[in-house]
Design a protein around this motif. Structure first.
Motif, PDB file in Angstrom:
ATOM      1  N   LEU A   1       0.828  -1.211   0.000  1.00  0.00           N
ATOM      2  CA  LEU A   1       0.000   0.000   0.000  1.00  0.00           C
ATOM      3  C   LEU A   1       0.860   1.258   0.000  1.00  0.00           C
ATOM      4  CD1 LEU A   1      -2.762   1.377   0.186  1.00  0.00           C
ATOM      5  CD2 LEU A   1      -2.634   1.128   2.679  1.00  0.00           C
ATOM      6  N   ILE A   2       1.907   1.267   0.815  1.00  0.00           N
ATOM      7  CA  ILE A   2       2.803   2.426   0.885  1.00  0.00           C
ATOM      8  C   ILE A   2       3.474   2.660  -0.461  1.00  0.00           C
ATOM      9  CG2 ILE A   2       4.945   3.291   1.901  1.00  0.00           C
ATOM     10  CD1 ILE A   2       4.109   1.952   4.512  1.00  0.00           C
ATOM     11  N   THR A   3       3.912   1.590  -1.108  1.00  0.00           N
ATOM     12  CA  THR A   3       4.544   1.710  -2.427  1.00  0.00           C
ATOM     13  C   THR A   3       3.576   2.293  -3.440  1.00  0.00           C
ATOM     14  OG1 THR A   3       5.960  -0.207  -1.964  1.00  0.00           O
ATOM     15  CG2 THR A   3       5.718   0.455  -4.265  1.00  0.00           C
ATOM     16  N   LEU A   4       2.345   1.809  -3.437  1.00  0.00           N
ATOM     17  CA  LEU A   4       1.324   2.332  -4.347  1.00  0.00           C
ATOM     18  C   LEU A   4       1.062   3.810  -4.085  1.00  0.00           C
ATOM     19  CD1 LEU A   4      -0.885   1.968  -6.492  1.00  0.00           C
ATOM     20  CD2 LEU A   4      -2.419   1.225  -4.650  1.00  0.00           C
ATOM     21  N   LEU A   5       0.939   4.187  -2.821  1.00  0.00           N
ATOM     22  CA  LEU A   5       0.666   5.581  -2.479  1.00  0.00           C
ATOM     23  C   LEU A   5       1.824   6.489  -2.881  1.00  0.00           C
ATOM     24  CD1 LEU A   5      -1.056   5.202   1.009  1.00  0.00           C
ATOM     25  CD2 LEU A   5      -2.129   5.742  -1.185  1.00  0.00           C
ATOM     26  N   PHE A   6       3.049   6.023  -2.696  1.00  0.00           N
ATOM     27  CA  PHE A   6       4.213   6.823  -3.091  1.00  0.00           C
ATOM     28  C   PHE A   6       4.222   7.058  -4.594  1.00  0.00           C
ATOM     29  CE2 PHE A   6       6.894   6.986   0.778  1.00  0.00           C
ATOM     30  CZ  PHE A   6       7.500   8.204   0.545  1.00  0.00           C
ATOM     31  N   ASN A   7       3.901   6.019  -5.356  1.00  0.00           N
ATOM     32  CA  ASN A   7       3.845   6.165  -6.810  1.00  0.00           C
ATOM     33  C   ASN A   7       2.770   7.163  -7.218  1.00  0.00           C
ATOM     34  OD1 ASN A   7       5.600   4.155  -8.578  1.00  0.00           O
ATOM     35  ND2 ASN A   7       5.096   3.084  -6.694  1.00  0.00           N
ATOM     36  N   LEU A   8       1.604   7.042  -6.642  1.00  0.00           N
ATOM     37  CA  LEU A   8       0.507   7.941  -6.987  1.00  0.00           C
ATOM     38  C   LEU A   8       0.820   9.375  -6.567  1.00  0.00           C
ATOM     39  CD1 LEU A   8      -2.593   5.745  -6.019  1.00  0.00           C
ATOM     40  CD2 LEU A   8      -1.694   6.220  -8.312  1.00  0.00           C
ATOM     41  N   PHE A   9       1.404   9.535  -5.393  1.00  0.00           N
ATOM     42  CA  PHE A   9       1.747  10.871  -4.897  1.00  0.00           C
ATOM     43  C   PHE A   9       2.806  11.527  -5.779  1.00  0.00           C
ATOM     44  CE2 PHE A   9       4.200  13.585  -1.835  1.00  0.00           C
ATOM     45  CZ  PHE A   9       3.215  14.550  -1.662  1.00  0.00           C
ATOM     46  N   ALA A  10       3.831  10.759  -6.150  1.00  0.00           N
ATOM     47  CA  ALA A  10       4.901  11.294  -7.001  1.00  0.00           C
ATOM     48  C   ALA A  10       4.350  11.701  -8.364  1.00  0.00           C
ATOM     49  CB  ALA A  10       6.009  10.260  -7.160  1.00  0.00           C
ATOM     50  N   LEU A  11       3.508  10.852  -8.952  1.00  0.00           N
ATOM     51  CA  LEU A  11       2.924  11.168 -10.255  1.00  0.00           C
ATOM     52  C   LEU A  11       2.022  12.396 -10.171  1.00  0.00           C
ATOM     53  CD1 LEU A  11       2.489  10.408 -13.207  1.00  0.00           C
ATOM     54  CD2 LEU A  11       0.624   8.909 -12.475  1.00  0.00           C
ATOM     55  N   LEU A  12       1.262  12.488  -9.102  1.00  0.00           N
ATOM     56  CA  LEU A  12       0.375  13.637  -8.923  1.00  0.00           C
ATOM     57  C   LEU A  12       1.161  14.943  -8.847  1.00  0.00           C
ATOM     58  CD1 LEU A  12      -2.469  14.795  -8.363  1.00  0.00           C
ATOM     59  CD2 LEU A  12      -2.027  14.396  -5.919  1.00  0.00           C
ATOM     60  N   LEU A  13       2.273  14.940  -8.115  1.00  0.00           N
ATOM     61  CA  LEU A  13       3.073  16.157  -7.977  1.00  0.00           C
ATOM     62  C   LEU A  13       3.664  16.588  -9.316  1.00  0.00           C
ATOM     63  CD1 LEU A  13       4.956  15.564  -4.595  1.00  0.00           C
ATOM     64  CD2 LEU A  13       2.982  17.033  -5.036  1.00  0.00           C
ATOM     65  N   ILE A  14       4.005  15.622 -10.157  1.00  0.00           N
ATOM     66  CA  ILE A  14       4.525  15.962 -11.490  1.00  0.00           C
ATOM     67  C   ILE A  14       3.439  16.585 -12.353  1.00  0.00           C
ATOM     68  CG2 ILE A  14       5.530  15.032 -13.616  1.00  0.00           C
ATOM     69  CD1 ILE A  14       6.750  12.812 -11.928  1.00  0.00           C
ATOM     70  N   LEU A  15       2.236  16.011 -12.285  1.00  0.00           N
ATOM     71  CA  LEU A  15       1.149  16.439 -13.165  1.00  0.00           C
ATOM     72  C   LEU A  15       0.561  17.795 -12.772  1.00  0.00           C
ATOM     73  CD1 LEU A  15      -0.721  13.039 -13.666  1.00  0.00           C
ATOM     74  CD2 LEU A  15       0.800  14.205 -15.271  1.00  0.00           C
ATOM     75  N   ILE A  16       0.518  18.072 -11.474  1.00  0.00           N
ATOM     76  CA  ILE A  16      -0.106  19.336 -11.044  1.00  0.00           C
ATOM     77  C   ILE A  16       0.899  20.490 -11.017  1.00  0.00           C
ATOM     78  CG2 ILE A  16      -1.811  18.103  -9.672  1.00  0.00           C
ATOM     79  CD1 ILE A  16      -0.310  18.949  -7.166  1.00  0.00           C
ATOM     80  N   ARG A  17       2.181  20.193 -11.146  1.00  0.00           N
ATOM     81  CA  ARG A  17       3.202  21.243 -11.141  1.00  0.00           C
ATOM     82  C   ARG A  17       2.933  22.308 -12.193  1.00  0.00           C
ATOM     83  NH1 ARG A  17       8.495  22.135 -13.476  1.00  0.00           N
ATOM     84  NH2 ARG A  17       9.999  22.937 -11.941  1.00  0.00           N
ATOM     85  N   PRO A  18       2.640  21.938 -13.460  1.00  0.00           N
ATOM     86  CA  PRO A  18       2.352  22.979 -14.472  1.00  0.00           C
ATOM     87  C   PRO A  18       1.102  23.792 -14.164  1.00  0.00           C
ATOM     88  CG  PRO A  18       2.844  20.865 -15.502  1.00  0.00           C
ATOM     89  CD  PRO A  18       2.634  20.594 -14.056  1.00  0.00           C
ATOM     90  N   LYS A  19       0.116  23.153 -13.549  1.00  0.00           N
ATOM     91  CA  LYS A  19      -1.137  23.848 -13.273  1.00  0.00           C
ATOM     92  C   LYS A  19      -0.991  24.844 -12.131  1.00  0.00           C
ATOM     93  CE  LYS A  19      -3.869  19.891 -14.849  1.00  0.00           C
ATOM     94  NZ  LYS A  19      -4.210  20.539 -16.147  1.00  0.00           N
ATOM     95  N   ILE A  20      -0.161  24.499 -11.149  1.00  0.00           N
ATOM     96  CA  ILE A  20       0.012  25.382  -9.993  1.00  0.00           C
ATOM     97  C   ILE A  20       0.940  26.544 -10.302  1.00  0.00           C
ATOM     98  CG2 ILE A  20       0.861  25.522  -7.620  1.00  0.00           C
ATOM     99  CD1 ILE A  20       0.063  22.636  -7.237  1.00  0.00           C
ATOM    100  N   PHE A  21       2.053  26.262 -11.004  1.00  0.00           N
ATOM    101  CA  PHE A  21       3.097  27.269 -11.199  1.00  0.00           C
ATOM    102  C   PHE A  21       3.225  27.742 -12.652  1.00  0.00           C
ATOM    103  CE2 PHE A  21       4.403  24.557  -7.595  1.00  0.00           C
ATOM    104  CZ  PHE A  21       4.374  25.519  -6.590  1.00  0.00           C
ATOM    105  N   HIS A  22       2.330  27.265 -13.523  1.00  0.00           N
ATOM    106  CA  HIS A  22       2.315  27.691 -14.935  1.00  0.00           C
ATOM    107  C   HIS A  22       3.629  27.371 -15.645  1.00  0.00           C
ATOM    108  CE1 HIS A  22      -1.414  29.691 -13.908  1.00  0.00           C
ATOM    109  NE2 HIS A  22      -0.796  30.317 -12.923  1.00  0.00           N
TER     110      HIS A  22
END
Length: 238
Positions: free
Chosen positions: A6-27
Protein backbone atom coordinates in the motif's frame (compact mmCIF):
# COMPACT_ATOMS: atom_id res chain seq x y z
CA UNK A 1 3.67 -7.07 3.60
CA UNK A 2 0.25 -5.70 2.62
CA UNK A 3 1.12 -2.43 4.33
CA UNK A 4 4.32 -2.05 2.32
CA UNK A 5 2.42 -2.76 -0.90
CA UNK A 6 0.00 0.00 0.00
CA UNK A 7 2.80 2.43 0.88
CA UNK A 8 4.54 1.71 -2.43
CA UNK A 9 1.32 2.33 -4.35
CA UNK A 10 0.67 5.58 -2.48
CA UNK A 11 4.21 6.82 -3.09
CA UNK A 12 3.85 6.17 -6.81
CA UNK A 13 0.51 7.94 -6.99
CA UNK A 14 1.75 10.87 -4.90
CA UNK A 15 4.90 11.29 -7.00
CA UNK A 16 2.92 11.17 -10.26
CA UNK A 17 0.38 13.64 -8.92
CA UNK A 18 3.07 16.16 -7.98
CA UNK A 19 4.52 15.96 -11.49
CA UNK A 20 1.15 16.44 -13.16
CA UNK A 21 -0.11 19.34 -11.04
CA UNK A 22 3.20 21.24 -11.14
CA UNK A 23 2.35 22.98 -14.47
CA UNK A 24 -1.14 23.85 -13.27
CA UNK A 25 0.01 25.38 -9.99
CA UNK A 26 3.10 27.27 -11.20
CA UNK A 27 2.31 27.69 -14.93
CA UNK A 28 5.45 25.78 -15.92
CA UNK A 29 5.69 23.29 -18.75
CA UNK A 30 5.16 19.62 -18.05
CA UNK A 31 8.54 17.89 -17.98
CA UNK A 32 7.64 14.85 -20.09
CA UNK A 33 10.87 12.87 -19.50
CA UNK A 34 9.81 12.48 -15.87
CA UNK A 35 6.51 10.97 -16.98
CA UNK A 36 8.37 8.63 -19.30
CA UNK A 37 10.78 7.58 -16.57
CA UNK A 38 7.89 7.03 -14.18
CA UNK A 39 6.16 4.72 -16.67
CA UNK A 40 9.40 2.81 -17.21
CA UNK A 41 9.75 2.43 -13.45
CA UNK A 42 6.52 0.48 -13.10
CA UNK A 43 6.93 -1.62 -16.27
CA UNK A 44 9.15 -4.29 -14.60
CA UNK A 45 6.44 -4.97 -12.05
CA UNK A 46 3.85 -5.49 -14.80
CA UNK A 47 6.28 -7.76 -16.66
CA UNK A 48 6.85 -9.85 -13.54
CA UNK A 49 3.17 -10.13 -12.63
CA UNK A 50 2.23 -10.86 -16.26
CA UNK A 51 4.91 -13.55 -16.54
CA UNK A 52 3.83 -15.27 -13.33
CA UNK A 53 0.15 -15.10 -14.29
CA UNK A 54 0.76 -16.68 -17.69
CA UNK A 55 3.10 -19.27 -16.24
CA UNK A 56 0.61 -20.33 -13.57
CA UNK A 57 -2.21 -20.45 -16.11
CA UNK A 58 -0.37 -22.81 -18.48
CA UNK A 59 0.91 -24.89 -15.58
CA UNK A 60 -2.60 -25.25 -14.19
CA UNK A 61 -4.09 -26.19 -17.54
CA UNK A 62 -1.30 -28.72 -18.06
CA UNK A 63 -2.04 -30.29 -14.66
CA UNK A 64 -5.78 -30.54 -15.36
CA UNK A 65 -5.47 -31.92 -18.89
CA UNK A 66 -3.39 -34.40 -20.82
CA UNK A 67 -1.59 -31.65 -22.72
CA UNK A 68 1.79 -32.11 -21.11
CA UNK A 69 3.48 -29.83 -23.64
CA UNK A 70 1.77 -26.93 -21.89
CA UNK A 71 4.04 -27.62 -18.93
CA UNK A 72 7.04 -27.01 -21.18
CA UNK A 73 5.47 -23.82 -22.47
CA UNK A 74 4.88 -22.78 -18.87
CA UNK A 75 8.57 -23.20 -18.05
CA UNK A 76 9.65 -21.30 -21.16
CA UNK A 77 7.31 -18.44 -20.29
CA UNK A 78 8.86 -18.25 -16.83
CA UNK A 79 12.46 -18.29 -18.09
CA UNK A 80 11.95 -15.81 -20.95
CA UNK A 81 9.76 -13.56 -18.82
CA UNK A 82 12.34 -13.40 -16.02
CA UNK A 83 15.12 -12.53 -18.48
CA UNK A 84 13.04 -9.69 -19.93
CA UNK A 85 12.13 -8.59 -16.41
CA UNK A 86 15.78 -8.46 -15.35
CA UNK A 87 16.69 -6.38 -18.41
CA UNK A 88 13.97 -3.85 -17.60
CA UNK A 89 14.50 -3.87 -13.82
CA UNK A 90 17.10 -1.03 -13.72
CA UNK A 91 14.35 1.26 -15.02
CA UNK A 92 12.59 0.89 -11.67
CA UNK A 93 15.43 2.44 -9.69
CA UNK A 94 16.41 4.91 -12.41
CA UNK A 95 14.12 7.51 -10.82
CA UNK A 96 16.78 8.21 -8.17
CA UNK A 97 18.76 10.05 -10.85
CA UNK A 98 16.03 12.69 -11.04
CA UNK A 99 17.47 14.11 -7.82
CA UNK A 100 19.85 16.25 -9.89
CA UNK A 101 16.87 18.58 -10.59
CA UNK A 102 17.90 19.14 -14.21
CA UNK A 103 14.26 19.69 -15.12
CA UNK A 104 14.50 23.14 -13.52
CA UNK A 105 16.94 24.21 -16.25
CA UNK A 106 14.18 24.19 -18.87
CA UNK A 107 11.63 26.07 -16.78
CA UNK A 108 10.57 29.41 -18.22
CA UNK A 109 9.14 30.44 -14.86
CA UNK A 110 10.67 29.93 -11.45
CA UNK A 111 9.12 27.11 -9.44
CA UNK A 112 9.76 27.16 -5.67
CA UNK A 113 12.65 24.89 -4.84
CA UNK A 114 10.80 23.40 -1.87
CA UNK A 115 8.13 22.04 -4.21
CA UNK A 116 10.62 20.37 -6.50
CA UNK A 117 12.50 18.89 -3.55
CA UNK A 118 9.32 17.24 -2.29
CA UNK A 119 8.25 16.16 -5.78
CA UNK A 120 11.58 14.74 -6.93
CA UNK A 121 12.34 13.11 -3.58
CA UNK A 122 8.93 11.40 -3.71
CA UNK A 123 9.68 10.29 -7.26
CA UNK A 124 13.07 8.88 -6.25
CA UNK A 125 11.66 7.03 -3.25
CA UNK A 126 8.90 5.56 -5.38
CA UNK A 127 11.55 4.20 -7.75
CA UNK A 128 13.51 2.64 -4.89
CA UNK A 129 10.33 1.12 -3.46
CA UNK A 130 9.43 -0.25 -6.89
CA UNK A 131 12.85 -1.88 -7.09
CA UNK A 132 12.58 -3.47 -3.66
CA UNK A 133 9.03 -4.63 -4.35
CA UNK A 134 10.06 -6.34 -7.59
CA UNK A 135 12.81 -8.25 -5.83
CA UNK A 136 10.74 -9.35 -2.85
CA UNK A 137 7.84 -10.46 -5.08
CA UNK A 138 10.27 -12.61 -7.04
CA UNK A 139 11.53 -14.11 -3.78
CA UNK A 140 8.01 -14.90 -2.62
CA UNK A 141 7.38 -16.48 -6.00
CA UNK A 142 10.36 -18.79 -5.64
CA UNK A 143 9.23 -19.77 -2.15
CA UNK A 144 5.71 -20.61 -3.29
CA UNK A 145 6.54 -22.06 -6.71
CA UNK A 146 9.42 -24.41 -5.95
CA UNK A 147 8.82 -25.71 -2.44
CA UNK A 148 5.84 -24.19 -0.59
CA UNK A 149 5.89 -26.94 2.06
CA UNK A 150 9.53 -26.30 2.99
CA UNK A 151 10.11 -22.59 2.57
CA UNK A 152 13.04 -22.63 4.99
CA UNK A 153 15.11 -24.58 2.45
CA UNK A 154 15.65 -21.26 0.66
CA UNK A 155 17.12 -19.67 3.77
CA UNK A 156 20.65 -20.49 2.62
CA UNK A 157 23.83 -18.43 2.10
CA UNK A 158 23.64 -18.94 -1.68
CA UNK A 159 20.08 -17.62 -1.86
CA UNK A 160 20.93 -14.49 0.08
CA UNK A 161 24.22 -13.99 -1.76
CA UNK A 162 22.34 -13.96 -5.06
CA UNK A 163 19.80 -11.56 -3.55
CA UNK A 164 22.44 -9.05 -2.48
CA UNK A 165 24.31 -9.35 -5.78
CA UNK A 166 21.22 -8.12 -7.61
CA UNK A 167 21.66 -4.62 -6.20
CA UNK A 168 25.10 -3.76 -7.66
CA UNK A 169 23.97 -5.24 -10.99
CA UNK A 170 20.94 -2.94 -10.93
CA UNK A 171 23.09 0.02 -9.95
CA UNK A 172 25.42 -0.61 -12.88
CA UNK A 173 22.41 -0.76 -15.18
CA UNK A 174 21.22 2.58 -13.82
CA UNK A 175 24.69 4.04 -14.40
CA UNK A 176 24.62 2.90 -18.03
CA UNK A 177 21.23 4.51 -18.51
CA UNK A 178 22.10 7.81 -16.90
CA UNK A 179 25.67 8.48 -17.98
CA UNK A 180 25.98 6.57 -21.24
CA UNK A 181 22.33 7.11 -22.15
CA UNK A 182 21.75 3.43 -22.82
CA UNK A 183 18.15 2.34 -23.20
CA UNK A 184 16.83 -1.18 -22.74
CA UNK A 185 16.14 -1.49 -26.47
CA UNK A 186 19.80 -0.72 -27.25
CA UNK A 187 20.46 -4.37 -26.48
CA UNK A 188 18.89 -5.16 -29.85
CA UNK A 189 21.98 -3.52 -31.38
CA UNK A 190 24.75 -5.44 -29.57
CA UNK A 191 27.65 -4.29 -31.76
CA UNK A 192 26.92 -0.59 -31.28
CA UNK A 193 26.22 -1.28 -27.62
CA UNK A 194 29.63 -2.89 -27.04
CA UNK A 195 31.46 -0.23 -29.05
CA UNK A 196 29.91 2.57 -27.04
CA UNK A 197 30.58 0.69 -23.82
CA UNK A 198 34.24 0.12 -24.67
CA UNK A 199 34.75 3.76 -25.66
CA UNK A 200 33.21 5.01 -22.44
CA UNK A 201 35.23 2.76 -20.13
CA UNK A 202 38.52 3.25 -21.93
CA UNK A 203 39.15 6.21 -19.61
CA UNK A 204 40.46 5.53 -16.10
CA UNK A 205 38.44 8.27 -14.40
CA UNK A 206 35.26 6.95 -15.96
CA UNK A 207 35.93 3.45 -14.64
CA UNK A 208 36.54 4.83 -11.15
CA UNK A 209 33.32 6.86 -11.21
CA UNK A 210 31.32 3.90 -12.49
CA UNK A 211 32.74 1.67 -9.76
CA UNK A 212 31.91 4.13 -6.98
CA UNK A 213 28.44 4.79 -8.39
CA UNK A 214 27.69 1.08 -8.65
CA UNK A 215 28.89 0.20 -5.16
CA UNK A 216 27.39 3.16 -3.31
CA UNK A 217 24.01 3.08 -5.04
CA UNK A 218 23.95 -0.71 -4.67
CA UNK A 219 24.47 -0.40 -0.91
CA UNK A 220 21.75 2.26 -0.75
CA UNK A 221 19.24 0.06 -2.61
CA UNK A 222 20.13 -2.96 -0.48
CA UNK A 223 19.67 -1.02 2.76
CA UNK A 224 16.33 0.32 1.55
CA UNK A 225 15.24 -3.21 0.65
CA UNK A 226 16.27 -4.44 4.10
CA UNK A 227 14.44 -1.58 5.80
CA UNK A 228 11.16 -2.01 3.94
CA UNK A 229 10.72 -5.64 2.92
CA UNK A 230 13.28 -7.86 4.65
CA UNK A 231 11.36 -8.21 7.92
CA UNK A 232 8.11 -9.67 6.45
CA UNK A 233 10.17 -11.90 4.16
CA UNK A 234 12.21 -13.17 7.08
CA UNK A 235 9.06 -13.90 9.06
CA UNK A 236 7.83 -16.05 6.17
CA UNK A 237 10.89 -18.28 6.03
CA UNK A 238 11.46 -18.68 9.77
Amino acid sequence: MALMLLITLLFNLFALLLILIRPKIFHAKLFKPMITNFKLSVIPLFILVGTLTLQLFFARVSALTSFTFLGTISSLILIIGLVIWLVFLPNAGYLVTELNLTHREVDEVEVPIWYDIIAVLSLAISGVLNTALNIVLLQFTFFIYFDPANITTFNTPIFWLLTWLVFPVLSFGIYLGRYIRFNTWDLFHPIQFLQKLFTHFSQKNTRREAFLFTILLGVFLALFYALTFLNPLWQLIE
